[in-house]
Design a protein around this motif. Structure first.
Motif, PDB file in Angstrom:
ATOM      1  N   LEU B  44       0.812  -1.213   0.000  1.00  0.00           N
ATOM      2  CA  LEU B  44       0.000   0.000   0.000  1.00  0.00           C
ATOM      3  C   LEU B  44       0.853   1.274   0.000  1.00  0.00           C
ATOM      4  N   GLY B  45       2.145   1.129  -0.260  1.00  0.00           N
ATOM      5  CA  GLY B  45       3.017   2.296  -0.301  1.00  0.00           C
ATOM      6  C   GLY B  45       2.608   3.252  -1.412  1.00  0.00           C
ATOM      7  N   ASP B  46       2.491   4.523  -1.073  1.00  0.00           N
ATOM      8  CA  ASP B  46       2.062   5.529  -2.043  1.00  0.00           C
ATOM      9  C   ASP B  46       2.323   6.896  -1.418  1.00  0.00           C
ATOM     10  N   PRO B  47       2.837   7.880  -2.181  1.00  0.00           N
ATOM     11  CA  PRO B  47       3.163   9.176  -1.558  1.00  0.00           C
ATOM     12  C   PRO B  47       1.938   9.844  -0.943  1.00  0.00           C
ATOM     13  N   TYR B  48       0.761   9.547  -1.482  1.00  0.00           N
ATOM     14  CA  TYR B  48      -0.455  10.152  -0.952  1.00  0.00           C
ATOM     15  C   TYR B  48      -0.867   9.457   0.344  1.00  0.00           C
ATOM     16  N   LEU B  49      -0.891   8.128   0.324  1.00  0.00           N
ATOM     17  CA  LEU B  49      -1.320   7.374   1.509  1.00  0.00           C
ATOM     18  C   LEU B  49      -0.363   7.554   2.683  1.00  0.00           C
ATOM     19  N   LEU B  50       0.908   7.819   2.418  1.00  0.00           N
ATOM     20  CA  LEU B  50       1.856   7.931   3.524  1.00  0.00           C
ATOM     21  C   LEU B  50       2.090   9.374   3.962  1.00  0.00           C
ATOM     22  N   LEU B  91       7.704  11.922   9.906  1.00  0.00           N
ATOM     23  CA  LEU B  91       6.728  11.828  10.994  1.00  0.00           C
ATOM     24  C   LEU B  91       5.940  10.516  10.887  1.00  0.00           C
ATOM     25  N   THR B  92       5.449  10.228   9.684  1.00  0.00           N
ATOM     26  CA  THR B  92       4.726   8.970   9.448  1.00  0.00           C
ATOM     27  C   THR B  92       5.575   7.774   9.879  1.00  0.00           C
ATOM     28  N   HIS B  93       6.824   7.808   9.448  1.00  0.00           N
ATOM     29  CA  HIS B  93       7.762   6.731   9.749  1.00  0.00           C
ATOM     30  C   HIS B  93       7.938   6.569  11.260  1.00  0.00           C
ATOM     31  N   ALA B  94       8.103   7.721  11.957  1.00  0.00           N
ATOM     32  CA  ALA B  94       8.334   7.688  13.400  1.00  0.00           C
ATOM     33  C   ALA B  94       7.127   7.100  14.130  1.00  0.00           C
ATOM     34  N   ILE B  95       5.939   7.538  13.727  1.00  0.00           N
ATOM     35  CA  ILE B  95       4.725   7.024  14.377  1.00  0.00           C
ATOM     36  C   ILE B  95       4.572   5.534  14.101  1.00  0.00           C
ATOM     37  N   ALA B  96       4.813   5.146  12.848  1.00  0.00           N
ATOM     38  CA  ALA B  96       4.685   3.730  12.473  1.00  0.00           C
ATOM     39  C   ALA B  96       5.666   2.860  13.257  1.00  0.00           C
ATOM     40  N   MET B  97       6.888   3.389  13.473  1.00  0.00           N
ATOM     41  CA  MET B  97       7.885   2.636  14.242  1.00  0.00           C
ATOM     42  C   MET B  97       7.378   2.376  15.656  1.00  0.00           C
ATOM     43  N   LYS B  98       6.772   3.419  16.253  1.00  0.00           N
ATOM     44  CA  LYS B  98       6.235   3.275  17.606  1.00  0.00           C
ATOM     45  C   LYS B  98       5.105   2.256  17.633  1.00  0.00           C
ATOM     46  N   ALA B  99       4.386   2.154  16.501  1.00  0.00           N
ATOM     47  CA  ALA B  99       3.212   1.278  16.451  1.00  0.00           C
ATOM     48  C   ALA B  99       3.545  -0.107  15.915  1.00  0.00           C
ATOM     49  N   THR B 104      -0.108  -2.477   8.277  1.00  0.00           N
ATOM     50  CA  THR B 104      -1.290  -1.735   8.702  1.00  0.00           C
ATOM     51  C   THR B 104      -0.908  -0.455   9.430  1.00  0.00           C
ATOM     52  N   SER B 105       0.049  -0.546  10.364  1.00  0.00           N
ATOM     53  CA  SER B 105       0.383   0.635  11.159  1.00  0.00           C
ATOM     54  C   SER B 105       1.060   1.702  10.295  1.00  0.00           C
ATOM     55  N   ILE B 106       1.809   1.286   9.272  1.00  0.00           N
ATOM     56  CA  ILE B 106       2.449   2.263   8.386  1.00  0.00           C
ATOM     57  C   ILE B 106       1.380   3.081   7.664  1.00  0.00           C
ATOM     58  N   VAL B 107       0.393   2.372   7.104  1.00  0.00           N
ATOM     59  CA  VAL B 107      -0.646   3.077   6.353  1.00  0.00           C
ATOM     60  C   VAL B 107      -1.499   3.940   7.272  1.00  0.00           C
ATOM     61  N   LEU B 108      -1.849   3.399   8.449  1.00  0.00           N
ATOM     62  CA  LEU B 108      -2.688   4.174   9.365  1.00  0.00           C
ATOM     63  C   LEU B 108      -1.983   5.435   9.835  1.00  0.00           C
ATOM     64  N   SER B 109      -0.699   5.337  10.144  1.00  0.00           N
ATOM     65  CA  SER B 109      -0.008   6.545  10.602  1.00  0.00           C
ATOM     66  C   SER B 109       0.153   7.520   9.433  1.00  0.00           C
ATOM     67  N   GLY B 110       0.297   7.000   8.211  1.00  0.00           N
ATOM     68  CA  GLY B 110       0.334   7.867   7.031  1.00  0.00           C
ATOM     69  C   GLY B 110      -0.971   8.614   6.861  1.00  0.00           C
ATOM     70  N   VAL B 111      -2.075   7.904   7.078  1.00  0.00           N
ATOM     71  CA  VAL B 111      -3.391   8.541   6.961  1.00  0.00           C
ATOM     72  C   VAL B 111      -3.556   9.594   8.050  1.00  0.00           C
TER      73      VAL B 111
END
Lengths: 250, 292
Positions: B44-50, B91-99, B104-111
């Protein structure tokens, strides 16, 4: 010739390997044994130049971590038993996902490990045993001086365990050096020339298989009372007493 | 008569620019999506989704505070977009790392990052701090503004990105599978990821800087390429997704300007209408391993 001198590996403050010295001749099959968390994988990864370490590791007098990717695949190949399967690739893609793959060799190994019908399957659509077979084939399809098998025999069935170990013997007689870290002592030790036993990051014993493997070593390594049955050059590890008491068989 | 020729030439130039823009932006976005999919091992990697696109959008919105005639805008806008896009991704990356860094967590933090920044970028428009019409027309995601400078900067970034990525293609194949395989080839996977996500932010931001948010191309193009090839080998998927991405955007843009004549719709509306179902198909296809 693989020479490891004063090897130390740290994960943060945790000392995973301390002061390991080894000299392993080309043309030998070496078992690396030890309890979970002893540092088997860490030792292999250090030899493959995959993590930073203190000390020196040389293969034919060359320090692997200083080589370029294209050169280092000629020296050493690291083979894991499993990988995360969340990626959208096929078994065929997996086999080609590295440098220095020899396509002729690859074709032979695909046949040897019966992967022909799995090439177009996604990596999450095959069993863990089939995935391990693919990883073995991926590793063997490069010409390297040293092969390092991490957790070999974990998922593959007896037929392929014997097939891969037999094949490793032919590689060894062709002058390659093969290190196998595994917890499956029983078929493994019948095929190896040498044993390297480590516990808590320290070298406990190293030497010829028949000389090193004994009840005391297993007790020391795993804390289990097991019996080494040696007959007609066959070594078997039988934890008889433990099984009896656990299951009340007697 | 002469006037008529000039007029016709003007139309041609305008149309031609727009077509080239579609091809370039399609390539840029699919490169970005492809790199993110490899780096995060996430289909689900995409510049918009992340959140990259929204970060760039927010930063560029702020540049509308400067007088639009300023020639500095040609440097300023892409730069702002890149910084915004890169920070948003970080920021997305940092939040996803924590999660736990699962798909799933990568996309959710991107959203999470994306929606926040998107609404923050709408705020100045509604407070009428800047020229609302200009900001709105740009942010909707349309290729109408394509001129020589826009096209040249896009081309330059695309070439730079392609030259750098080309060097790493065999290693990217390893990165696509396992960090250990990258280490085995003597590369640091974290460093490699930083370079590649930087390029992903760069390619997506230049497109946002000039043409606003165009979603889903980055997601869909690599997947269509993989389907066409029947393989996930990055050495073939990348060039193929440049083609699928640019063709997809060209078709969408043609539809956008002809479907509702005389209305010229923002291409993003068409792209999202196609991209939404594509996302749904991908989701269903990855059902097997999304939960694991």
């Amino acid at each position: 010739m693989l020479v490891v001198k004063n090897l130390e590996v740290f994960y943060g403050n945790f000392k995973a390997i301390s002061n390991v010295n080894l000299e392993l001749r080309s043309g030998s099959l070496v078992a690396v044994i030890g309890p979970n968390g002893a540092g088997k994988s860490t030792l292999l990864k250090a030899i493959a130049g995959m993590l930073s370490y203190n000390g020196t590791i040389t293969i034919e007098d060359v320090e692997v971590r200083e080589l370029s990717p294209w050169e280092r695949v000629k020296y050493v190949t690291y083979v894991p038993a499993t990988i995360a399967t969340t990626v959208d690739i096929t078994i065929g893609d997996l086999l080609l996902s590295t440098e220095g793959v020899d396509l002729g060799l690859l074709e032979n190994y695909v046949r040897m490990f019966d992967l022909g019908s799995l090439l177009n399957r996604k990596i999450w659509e095959v069993s863990t045993g089939e995935l391990e077979r693919a990883l073995i084939v991926r590793g063997l399809s490069r010409f390297s001086k040293v092969y390092l098998f991490d957790e070999l025999l974990s998922h593959i069935d007896l037929r392929y365990q014997i097939r891969v170990l037999k094949h490793l013997r032919t590689l060894v007689s062709a002058g390659r050096l093969v290190l196998v870290a595994s917890n499956q002592l029983s078929p493994l030790l019948n095929f190896t020339d040498y044993v390297v036993a480590i516990k808590a990051g320290k070298l406990l014993a190293a030497g010829r298989t028949v000389e090193v493997i004994c009840n005391e070593l297993l007790k020391e390594l795993y804390g289990v009372k097991a019996e080494i049955v040696k007959h007609r050059n066959i070594i078997d590890v039988v934890p008889i007493d433990e099984v009896k008491t656990e299951l009340n068989l007697s | 008569m002469l006037k008529g020729i000039y007029f016709a030439a003007g139309i041609c130039r305008f149309r031609l620019f727009r077509m080239i823009a579609a091809l370039l932006v399609g390539s840029l976005l699919s490169t970005s999506g492809f790199l993110i999919q490899v780096c995060t091992r996430n289909p689900l990697g995409d510049p918009y989704l992340l959140g990259i696109s929204s970060g760039a959008l927010f930063a560029v919105t702020l540049t509308f505070a400067f007088p639009p005639q300023s020639p500095l805008i040609f440097v300023f806008r892409p730069l702002a977009a890149f910084i915004g896009g890169f920070l948003a991704y970080t920021l997305t990356h940092a939040i996803a790392m924590k999660a736990g860094y699962t798909p799933t967590s990568i996309v959710l933090s991107g959203v999470a990052v994306g929606t926040t920044l998107y609404s923050l970028s709408l705020l100045p428009q509604y407070l009428i701090l800047f020229d609302i019409h200009k900001v709105f027309a740009w942010s909707m995601g349309s290729l109408t503004g394509a001129g020589p400078i826009e096209l040249l900067t896009c081309l330059a970034i695309l070439v730079i990105a392609f030259l750098i990525v080309h060097n790493y293609l065999p290693i990217l194949n390893a990165l696509n599978v396992s960090d250990d395989f990258v280490r085995e080839l003597g590369y640091d996977p974290l460093k490699l990821r930083r370079i590649m996500t930087g390029l992903a932010a760069l390619t997506a931001s230049i497109s946002v800087a000039w043409f606003g948010i165009i979603g889903f191309i980055g997601l869909a193009a690599p997947h269509i390429a993989r389907r066409l090839l029947g393989s996930g080998d990055v050495r073939y998927v990348l060039p193929t997704s440049l083609i699928t991405g640019s063709v997809l955007l060209l078709l969408s843009d043609t539809a956008a300007k002809t479907l509702f004549l005389p209305l010229d719709m923002p291409v993003n509306i068409i792209v999202s209408a196609i991209g939404g179902p594509t996302l749904a198909i991908v989701l269903v296809r990855m059902r097997k391993y999304a939960g694991s």
